[in-house]
Design a protein around this motif. Structure first.
Motif, PDB file in Angstrom:
ATOM      1  N   ASN A 194       0.811  -1.219   0.000  1.00  0.00           N
ATOM      2  CA  ASN A 194       0.000   0.000   0.000  1.00  0.00           C
ATOM      3  C   ASN A 194       0.847   1.272   0.000  1.00  0.00           C
ATOM      4  OD1 ASN A 194       0.976  -0.329   2.546  1.00  0.00           O
ATOM      5  ND2 ASN A 194      -0.978   0.025   3.598  1.00  0.00           N
ATOM      6  N   LEU A 223      -1.352  -6.991   0.694  1.00  0.00           N
ATOM      7  CA  LEU A 223      -2.019  -6.905  -0.613  1.00  0.00           C
ATOM      8  C   LEU A 223      -3.493  -6.538  -0.470  1.00  0.00           C
ATOM      9  CD1 LEU A 223      -0.506 -10.023  -2.439  1.00  0.00           C
ATOM     10  CD2 LEU A 223       0.013  -7.616  -2.872  1.00  0.00           C
ATOM     11  N   ASP A 224      -4.104  -6.935   0.660  1.00  0.00           N
ATOM     12  CA  ASP A 224      -5.528  -6.674   0.856  1.00  0.00           C
ATOM     13  C   ASP A 224      -5.811  -5.244   1.287  1.00  0.00           C
ATOM     14  OD1 ASP A 224      -4.145  -7.213   3.187  1.00  0.00           O
ATOM     15  OD2 ASP A 224      -5.945  -7.834   4.263  1.00  0.00           O
ATOM     16  N   HIS A 228      -8.821   0.769  -3.558  1.00  0.00           N
ATOM     17  CA  HIS A 228      -9.759   0.153  -4.507  1.00  0.00           C
ATOM     18  C   HIS A 228      -9.464   0.638  -5.910  1.00  0.00           C
ATOM     19  CE1 HIS A 228     -12.240  -1.743  -1.447  1.00  0.00           C
ATOM     20  NE2 HIS A 228     -12.227  -0.584  -0.760  1.00  0.00           N
ATOM     21  N   THR A 230      -6.932  -0.492  -7.644  1.00  0.00           N
ATOM     22  CA  THR A 230      -5.507  -0.719  -7.919  1.00  0.00           C
ATOM     23  C   THR A 230      -5.170  -2.160  -7.582  1.00  0.00           C
ATOM     24  OG1 THR A 230      -4.839  -0.036  -5.705  1.00  0.00           O
ATOM     25  CG2 THR A 230      -4.925   1.664  -7.397  1.00  0.00           C
ATOM     26  N   ASP A 231      -4.111  -2.649  -8.175  1.00  0.00           N
ATOM     27  CA  ASP A 231      -3.615  -3.984  -7.859  1.00  0.00           C
ATOM     28  C   ASP A 231      -2.099  -3.976  -7.943  1.00  0.00           C
ATOM     29  OD1 ASP A 231      -2.853  -4.208 -10.572  1.00  0.00           O
ATOM     30  OD2 ASP A 231      -4.781  -5.093 -11.110  1.00  0.00           O
ATOM     31  N   VAL A 233      -0.266  -6.334  -9.726  1.00  0.00           N
ATOM     32  CA  VAL A 233       0.151  -7.286 -10.764  1.00  0.00           C
ATOM     33  C   VAL A 233       1.488  -6.879 -11.368  1.00  0.00           C
ATOM     34  CG1 VAL A 233      -0.446  -8.291 -13.008  1.00  0.00           C
ATOM     35  CG2 VAL A 233      -2.222  -7.960 -11.277  1.00  0.00           C
ATOM     36  N   ARG A 278      -8.467 -12.322  -6.263  1.00  0.00           N
ATOM     37  CA  ARG A 278      -7.929 -11.088  -6.824  1.00  0.00           C
ATOM     38  C   ARG A 278      -6.820 -11.323  -7.839  1.00  0.00           C
ATOM     39  NH1 ARG A 278      -8.834  -6.413  -3.956  1.00  0.00           N
ATOM     40  NH2 ARG A 278      -7.770  -5.481  -5.769  1.00  0.00           N
ATOM     41  N   TYR A 279      -6.012 -12.346  -7.636  1.00  0.00           N
ATOM     42  CA  TYR A 279      -4.884 -12.633  -8.540  1.00  0.00           C
ATOM     43  C   TYR A 279      -4.916 -14.110  -8.934  1.00  0.00           C
ATOM     44  CZ  TYR A 279      -3.265  -8.256  -6.409  1.00  0.00           C
ATOM     45  OH  TYR A 279      -3.189  -6.970  -5.953  1.00  0.00           O
TER      46      TYR A 279
END
Length: 756
Positions: A194, A223-224, A228, A230-231, A233, A278-279
């Motif tokens: 984050n 990661l959690d 919101h 965004t990721d 990857v 999510r992934y």
């Protein structure tokens, strides 16, 4: 290859007991900023909640964590031993922990493990949020873990909080540097998802010490908690910052989960569910389970690559510590024999240093016999050569000595007494450098104790009280010989002063040649031709009227006053001046004769009679039967008559006459020649006296003197008492050597199984 990690764990146990830092074992170093999720990652790998929690800096000491996989049916691993290594029981729990500082105490409750970590941390760092570099060693046995060795370090911070020291950032950085600088370590850089990945302090530190990235693995936590929409990857697949060993994402327990004591097993299930949701394409290469397997694989391969070099390093250190242990010597059994051996070795080393036959030769400076030789021939010899035989002796001093030696009589020849007085004065100047030479040799004999060989010095360090006593004995013996040596040197000078041998072969021949040369130089000067009736002048250049009067005939004594010509003629010739002086001498003799007969010149006074003037009342007559002397008269009166100037107490500075110059030359030549003979004798005799009375005596009698003063049964225990520092170092060296031998055996067993 799974057996390699237990090997490292065993080596870690071996070296942890002695605090060996020279062996750089393969291990995983966990670095990251505060609150980046380091502790959560470690607890997830263990599967237990055992690390201290709280706000701010919590990890304040390095925690060396060894994870040991133990099967549930492995009864051998569950045996417990006492302090003597005897088995006393069996551990019934599936998971347990042990601290190095608590020895064989077993912890089955992991809340107690957390409390022990807090108490052990506070024991060194206190409650002011400070840090300490001394690590805490913890070993956890569990069937759910993989074999790993992790080092949890304090989180990096920028600003001190509360009672933290102002340089807390620098302290933490130095502690991290100490561990990540190990080339055999793997850097596990933990950074939260984050925050901007490019600003990660953990990755910056890893790249600083591992610029090639061959031993850096990145863990992306939280990661959690990303915003919101965004990721991660691009970060996980290495598009933002490529990492050779990879980037693994994990999901930690939230603070609410920790407060509610959510089991880690449930947290791991939620992690898998989150990654699948999510992934989905990256779920198989992320998560805590994949991280544990990756760390185990990397560590095993890293150990396989490092183990051959580790074996070589262990062998080198084993040889070094064997040498160190030998230098401290074996424990003393027979003290009497040991003392005699030490005394013999010391005396032999001392004599060998003097003779130049020591096994270990000093190459940085002169010492021992070589330095004594330098003192004799360079220091003392040059000082003696530079002493001027006539230093402090001027020509006027020589002339004064000649005059004082003649007494009231004028000297026809140079008095021998003046030569003896002056040459003795110069010879006394040789005494001071001779005594200084004795001091220099004495100081060097004292310094030789420091150059008696490394083996003897080690024994002196081992037995400091014996070293002090030996120093006292050597100092005492040298001090006892110093008065005799000084007396002998003083006597050498006194012997030369006692008898001035003018018949010395070197002196008599040289002095005759010198005198002949001086006479020859004076004879070569051209003589002035004499005028008619002129008598030759005296050798002093000043003709004395009294000297010529003594050779005058009786007829000349009776000459009348009128025969003398006027002496005031300024244009008279030298012959006339001499004739006037001759007649004045006759008048003085005539006056002396009349005084002896009871008569006295009555007219004109003494002055007018002596110099031939006509007496008168104006020139000084007789009034009322009393003789007076006016300012222009030489007539004696009741006042003191001062016909001559006062005699000076010191010799006045003037140009010397030819005879005076010749006399001074003769004395100076004789002083110089005789002084050089004495100096040669002293320069040869003083080193011999010092060698006989000081150096050779110490060399021949040192061992017997040491035995006489030190070989006493009542002081043996005190002399051979080892210093606490030496005993401690021997113990440490022995423990280190044992540990290295055990490490070599462990690595040898791995080699025999052909693991790599």
């Amino acid at each position: 290859m799974e057996a390699l990690i237990p090997v490292i764990n065993k080596l870690q146990d071996v070296f942890s007991t002695i605090g060996a830092e020279a062996i750089q074992l393969p291990q995983i170093i966990v670095v990251g900023t505060q609150s980046s999720g380091k502790s959560s990652v470690i607890e997830s790998l263990v599967g237990r909640d055992f690390l201290p929690r709280g706000s701010g800096i919590v990890t304040r000491r390095p925690l060396i964590l060894q994870l040991v996989h133990v099967a549930k049916n492995d009864k051998e691993a569950r045996h417990t031993d006492d302090a003597k290594g005897k088995r006393v029981g069996v551990i019934q729990a599936d998971e347990w922990a042990r601290f190095l500082h608590t020895k064989n105490k077993v912890f089955t409750d992991f809340d107690e493990v957390r409390q022990e970590i807090v108490e052990e941390t506070d024991r060194l760092t206190g409650n002011n949020k400070g840090i300490a570099a001394e690590p805490i060693s913890l070993k956890i046995f569990s069937p759910r873990v993989v074999n790993l060795t992790l080092v949890d370090l304090p989180g990096m911070t920028k600003i001190p909080v509360g009672d933290q020291p102002t340089d807390i950032e620098q302290q933490i950085r130095e502690m991290i540097t100490q561990y990540v600088d190990n080339p055999n370590s793997i850097i596990l850089a933990v950074t939260p998802a984050n925050q901007d990945f490019a600003t990660s302090e953990a990755i910056k530190t890893a790249r600083e010490f591992d610029p090639d990235g061959r031993r850096t693995l990145v863990v992306l936590t939280k990661l959690d908690l990303m915003d919101h929409g965004t990721d991660a990857v691009d970060v996980l697949i290495g598009r933002v910052i490529p990492i050779k060993l990879g980037i693994i994402g994990v999901v930690n327990r939230s603070q609410a989960d920790i407060n509610n004591k959510k089991p880690i097993d449930e947290a791991l299930k939620d992690e898998v569910s989150f990654l699948q949701r999510r992934y989905p394409s990256l779920a198989s290469r992320n998560g805590t389970a994949f991280l544990a397997k990756t760390l185990n694989r990397l560590l095993m391969h890293h150990i396989r690559d490092c183990l051959p070099e580790l074996k070589t390093r262990v062998n080198v250190l084993s040889s070094q510590f064997q040498t160190v242990l030998s230098s401290y010597g074996e424990p003393v059994v027979d003290k009497s024999q040991t003392l005699l051996q030490i005394i013999t070795r010391f005396a032999s080393a001392y004599c060998a240093t003097i003779d130049g036959t020591a096994k270990i030769i000093e190459t940085t400076e002169l010492c021992g016999g070589a330095r004594i030789c330098y003192i004799f021939h360079e220091t003392f010899g040059r000082v003696m050569e530079f002493i001027d035989p006539l230093d402090g002796l001027s020509q006027l001093d020589v002339l004064t000595a000649i005059r004082n030696a003649t007494g009231p009589r004028p000297a026809l020849f140079v008095p021998e007494v003046s030569f003896e007085l002056l040459v003795k004065r110069q010879i006394r100047r040789l005494e001071e450098p001779c005594l200084r030479c004795v001091e220099l040799v004495h100081e060097e004999m004292q310094r030789i104790v420091q150059h008696c060989g490394l083996h003897t010095q080690h024994e002196m360090v081992r037995f400091p009280k014996l070293y002090e006593k030996i120093m006292d004995v050597v100092t005492g013996v040298l001090r006892s010989r110093l008065p005799d040596t000084n007396l002998m040197v003083e006597n050498l000078v006194a012997i030369e002063l006692a008898y001035i041998n003018t018949k010395h072969p070197d002196f008599s021949e040289a002095s005759m040649l010198s005198l002949l040369q001086i006479d020859k130089n004076h004879a070569l000067k051209p003589a002035r031709p004499l005028a008619n009736g002129e008598l030759p002048a005296s050798s002093s250049g000043n003709a004395s009227p009294l000297r010529h009067t003594s050779s005058t005939s009786d007829a000349s004594v009776k000459a009348t006053n009128g025969d003398v010509a006027g002496s005031g003629d300024a244009t008279m010739s030298k012959s006339q001046r001499y004739d006037g002086q001759h007649r004045m001498g006759e008048r003085v003799a005539d006056m002396a004769l009349k005084v002896a007969e009871g008569g006295m010149p009555s007219s004109g006074g003494l002055g007018s009679w002596l110099f031939g003037g006509s007496g008168g009342a104006g020139a000084g007559g007789q009034k009322n039967g009393t003789m007076e002397l006016d300012s222009n008269s030489l007539t004696p009166s009741r006042k003191a008559i001062n016909l001559l100037p006062e005699v000076p107490e010191k010799t006045i500075s003037r140009k010397l006459t030819s005879r005076e110059h010749r006399d001074c030359q003769i004395i100076e030549k004789l002083i110089k020649m005789y002084f050089m003979i004495v100096r040669k004798n002293i320069q040869d005799a003083v080193p011999k006296a010092i060698m006989h009375f000081l150096v050779n005596f110490i060399r021949d009698n040192l061992q017997s003197e040491l035995v006489r003063q030190l070989y006493k049964h009542e002081i043996l225990d005190d002399l051979l008492a080892e210093s606490e520092q030496t005993a401690l170092r021997r113990k440490e060296a022995s423990e280190m050597l044992d540990a290295l031998n055990r490490a070599g055996q462990i690595i040898g067993e791995v080699r025999e199984t052909h693991v790599w």
